[in-house]
Design an enzyme around this catalytic site. Sequence first.
Site, PDB file in Angstrom:
ATOM      1  N   VAL A  89      -1.915  -3.339  -6.417  1.00  0.00           N
ATOM      2  CA  VAL A  89      -0.737  -2.564  -6.800  1.00  0.00           C
ATOM      3  C   VAL A  89       0.466  -3.065  -6.014  1.00  0.00           C
ATOM      4  O   VAL A  89       0.400  -3.243  -4.798  1.00  0.00           O
ATOM      5  CB  VAL A  89      -0.959  -1.061  -6.524  1.00  0.00           C
ATOM      6  CG1 VAL A  89       0.296  -0.259  -6.826  1.00  0.00           C
ATOM      7  CG2 VAL A  89      -2.140  -0.547  -7.342  1.00  0.00           C
ATOM      8  N   CYS A  90       1.566  -3.274  -6.728  1.00  0.00           N
ATOM      9  CA  CYS A  90       2.794  -3.756  -6.102  1.00  0.00           C
ATOM     10  C   CYS A  90       3.911  -2.755  -6.386  1.00  0.00           C
ATOM     11  O   CYS A  90       4.557  -2.823  -7.434  1.00  0.00           O
ATOM     12  CB  CYS A  90       3.145  -5.138  -6.645  1.00  0.00           C
ATOM     13  SG  CYS A  90       4.637  -5.821  -5.913  1.00  0.00           S
ATOM     14  N   ILE A  91       4.084  -1.811  -5.469  1.00  0.00           N
ATOM     15  CA  ILE A  91       5.212  -0.882  -5.556  1.00  0.00           C
ATOM     16  C   ILE A  91       5.824  -0.756  -4.165  1.00  0.00           C
ATOM     17  O   ILE A  91       5.162  -0.974  -3.152  1.00  0.00           O
ATOM     18  CB  ILE A  91       4.827   0.508  -6.113  1.00  0.00           C
ATOM     19  CG1 ILE A  91       3.712   1.152  -5.304  1.00  0.00           C
ATOM     20  CG2 ILE A  91       4.481   0.426  -7.578  1.00  0.00           C
ATOM     21  CD1 ILE A  91       3.409   2.583  -5.720  1.00  0.00           C
TER      22      ILE A  91
END
EC number: 2.3.2.23
Length: 170
Positions: A89-91
Amino acid sequence: MTELQSALLLRRQLAELNKNPVEGFSAGLIDDNDLYRWEVLIIGPPDTLYEGGVFKAHLTFPKDYPLRPPKMKFITEIWHPNVDKNGDVCISILHEPGEDKYGYEKPEERWLPIHTVETIMISVISMLADPNGDSPANVDAAKEWREDRNGEFKRKVARCVRKSQETAFE
């Protein structure tokens, strides 16, 4: 923050989530002897393409949590602009604290020690409902989301939702 303090904080957050569950996800330990590795089940948010999905993910916390963010990886296949093809996940909320060397994020959008598992999961559920196409981890998914949201993108997400339902409780 010592490792003992970190472990106590994680134990407290897990106990709180079990005592007062938050709509949209559940969390537990992968191994009862390891407070630093959690499994979460995320329910696809209503009125989104992910509705009805049951997505399994792992949170891996550093020993100096909450000074540094955990890593999050979907175990269930998911097609999303902000999840790379390996499930990572890339946030912003999961990015190391401080200045963004690329200038895309403000420091206050990045990890802060006040964040909890609950705030992380609420951010991830929000990400499912409203992808950030400006800084994608999966460029192909982002392109489809921008150009063909109701076509190929929707078909791929629907396949992932079906697959998640079939494998949710394995």
